[in-house]
Each structure stands twice: as C-alpha cells, then as structure tokens.
Scaffold this motif. Structure first.
Motif, PDB file in Angstrom:
ATOM      1  N   LEU A  63      27.926  42.737  -9.691  1.00 18.15           N
ATOM      2  CA  LEU A  63      28.988  43.350 -10.316  1.00 18.15           C
ATOM      3  C   LEU A  63      29.448  42.940 -11.765  1.00 18.15           C
ATOM      4  O   LEU A  63      29.016  41.741 -12.143  1.00 18.15           O
ATOM      5  N   ILE A  64      30.089  44.071 -12.510  1.00 15.68           N
ATOM      6  CA  ILE A  64      30.360  43.925 -13.911  1.00 15.68           C
ATOM      7  C   ILE A  64      31.836  44.349 -13.815  1.00 15.68           C
ATOM      8  O   ILE A  64      32.348  44.816 -13.187  1.00 15.68           O
ATOM      9  N   GLU A  65      32.187  44.040 -15.283  1.00 16.14           N
ATOM     10  CA  GLU A  65      33.359  44.609 -15.769  1.00 16.14           C
ATOM     11  C   GLU A  65      34.593  44.303 -14.742  1.00 16.14           C
ATOM     12  O   GLU A  65      35.469  45.080 -14.039  1.00 16.14           O
ATOM     13  N   LYS A  66      34.858  43.029 -14.532  1.00 13.73           N
ATOM     14  CA  LYS A  66      35.986  42.347 -13.863  1.00 13.73           C
ATOM     15  C   LYS A  66      35.649  42.816 -12.381  1.00 13.73           C
ATOM     16  O   LYS A  66      36.717  43.028 -11.591  1.00 13.73           O
ATOM     17  N   ASN A  67      34.226  43.092 -11.976  1.00 11.42           N
ATOM     18  CA  ASN A  67      34.241  43.538 -10.438  1.00 11.42           C
ATOM     19  C   ASN A  67      34.637  44.897 -10.074  1.00 11.42           C
ATOM     20  O   ASN A  67      34.594  45.047  -8.982  1.00 11.42           O
ATOM     21  N   PHE A  68      34.832  45.642 -11.182  1.00 15.62           N
ATOM     22  CA  PHE A  68      35.198  46.840 -11.026  1.00 15.62           C
ATOM     23  C   PHE A  68      33.881  47.884 -10.863  1.00 15.62           C
ATOM     24  O   PHE A  68      34.156  48.913 -10.154  1.00 15.62           O
ATOM     25  N   ILE A  69      32.994  47.376 -11.293  1.00 15.10           N
ATOM     26  CA  ILE A  69      31.581  48.221 -11.575  1.00 15.10           C
ATOM     27  C   ILE A  69      30.431  47.650 -10.742  1.00 15.10           C
ATOM     28  O   ILE A  69      30.034  46.627 -10.975  1.00 15.10           O
ATOM     29  N   LEU A  70      29.902  48.326  -9.665  1.00 14.56           N
ATOM     30  CA  LEU A  70      28.691  47.676  -8.618  1.00 14.56           C
ATOM     31  C   LEU A  70      27.426  48.105  -9.600  1.00 14.56           C
ATOM     32  O   LEU A  70      27.227  49.472  -9.826  1.00 14.56           O
ATOM     33  N   VAL A  71      26.337  47.425  -9.962  1.00 13.35           N
ATOM     34  CA  VAL A  71      25.124  47.806 -10.479  1.00 13.35           C
ATOM     35  C   VAL A  71      23.990  47.603  -9.415  1.00 13.35           C
ATOM     36  O   VAL A  71      23.913  46.623  -9.021  1.00 13.35           O
ATOM     37  N   VAL A  72      23.458  48.799  -9.258  1.00 16.41           N
ATOM     38  CA  VAL A  72      22.021  48.624  -8.410  1.00 16.41           C
ATOM     39  C   VAL A  72      20.951  48.890  -8.814  1.00 16.41           C
ATOM     40  O   VAL A  72      20.904  49.831  -9.394  1.00 16.41           O
ATOM     41  N   PRO A  73      20.173  47.889  -8.879  1.00 15.03           N
ATOM     42  CA  PRO A  73      18.975  48.101  -9.660  1.00 15.03           C
ATOM     43  C   PRO A  73      18.049  49.038  -8.890  1.00 15.03           C
ATOM     44  O   PRO A  73      17.818  48.913  -7.376  1.00 15.03           O
ATOM     45  N   VAL A  74      17.357  50.096  -9.551  1.00 15.84           N
ATOM     46  CA  VAL A  74      16.476  51.041  -8.744  1.00 15.84           C
ATOM     47  C   VAL A  74      15.147  51.183  -9.665  1.00 15.84           C
ATOM     48  O   VAL A  74      14.901  50.487 -10.571  1.00 15.84           O
ATOM     49  N   GLU A  75      14.348  51.726  -8.944  1.00 18.56           N
ATOM     50  CA  GLU A  75      12.934  51.590  -9.378  1.00 18.56           C
ATOM     51  C   GLU A  75      12.867  52.070 -11.048  1.00 18.56           C
ATOM     52  O   GLU A  75      12.098  51.627 -11.696  1.00 18.56           O
TER      53      GLU A  75
END
Length: 160
Positions: free
Chosen positions: A45-57
């Motif tokens: 999570l980033i931006e005060k836990n408002f955005i979830l970042v999912v690593p992809v290929e």
C-alpha cells in the motif's frame, strides 16, 4: 476539449479537499485495501494506504477504489514497455484485462466490452490516447495512456 477542462477542474478541486473533510469513510477504505492486499501476494500500500500496488510481469498495477467526496475507481498499469501498447486493439485489450482482474466487480465487464466493440466513446485530442466512454449517464469513465516519468500508464478512472 470541454470535458477535459471539466475533468481537470474536478481533479484539482478534489486535491484541495483534506482527508478530514471527506464525506466518504476513509477508515473503511483503508480497511478494504488491507483486505484486498491479501488477495495479491507481494502487493503493498502507498499514499496513506489508499492505493494498492500489485507487482506484475511487465510493471505494476495501481488500484485506487473509493474517494473522498466522490466514489470512484482508478486502475493503472505502470510499465516501461512503451512499444507494446501502440496498437489501439492491444491497448483496449489491456483495459479489459485491468477491469476484469482488478476492479473487484465495480466495472460491468459485458458493458465495457460492448462499449469498446462499438467504439462508444469520445476522443477529444487524437492521436493522444484518451477516451471518454459513455459508461454512465452521470459521471465519467475515462480510459487513457500517458507518460509519467520513465513509465507509461495504461488505465482507466471512473466515478459518479
């Protein structure tokens, strides 16, 4: 052009509103993101836990569901693979994939497929990749490709 200006004005106004002035419950939004994070191993999570970042290929997917004064969803693929999304068909296939895989049921897949198939959108500034889909009667569904530093963002933003 008019819709682009309206969108930018709403975006700026939205940035001015402070979190403590939000109409929508931000604690629930963060809680939902913490639950969603469990679905995607390696995500963070980033931006005060408002955005979830999912690593992809081929980069990472940013998922932002919720809002402060307007409920919305923004899903973006951040990639450095510039050449892959030159073709409109490949670009729209990626939009469908992002919606199907990451929207958590917030985007009607059949409706989105139909809009893409029928090219039911307005493109204010060709050849730039920005499209306003006729998804909602009131609200905005924007699909775009833009450069952000070393990354290319392929994504959509929808709110009502």
């Amino acid at each position: 052009m008019y819709k682009s200006l309206v969108f930018l004005m709403l975006l700026v106004i939205g940035q001015v509103v402070q979190a403590d002035e939000c109409i929508l419950d931000q604690a629930t939004r963060v809680s939902n993101n913490l639950e969603l994070q469990k679905k995607y191993p390696g995500s963070y999570l980033i931006e005060k836990n408002f955005i979830l970042v999912v690593p992809v290929e081929n980069g990472e997917v940013h998922i932002n569901i919720g809002g402060c004064t307007h409920y919305g969803i923004t899903i973006e693929l951040w990639t450095k693979n510039v050449d892959r999304y030159i073709n409109e068909e490949v670009f729209m296939d990626q939009i469908l994939h992002l919606a199907q895989t990451y929207s958590q049921g917030k985007v009607d897949q059949a409706k989105l497929k139909k809009l893409i198939f029928e090219k039911n959108w307005m493109q204010p500034e060709p050849p730039r990749r920005i499209y306003f889909f006729n998804y909602y009667e009131t609200g905005t569904f924007e699909v775009y490709k833009r450069k952000e530093g070393q990354h290319i963002l392929i994504g959509f933003s929808a709110y009502s």
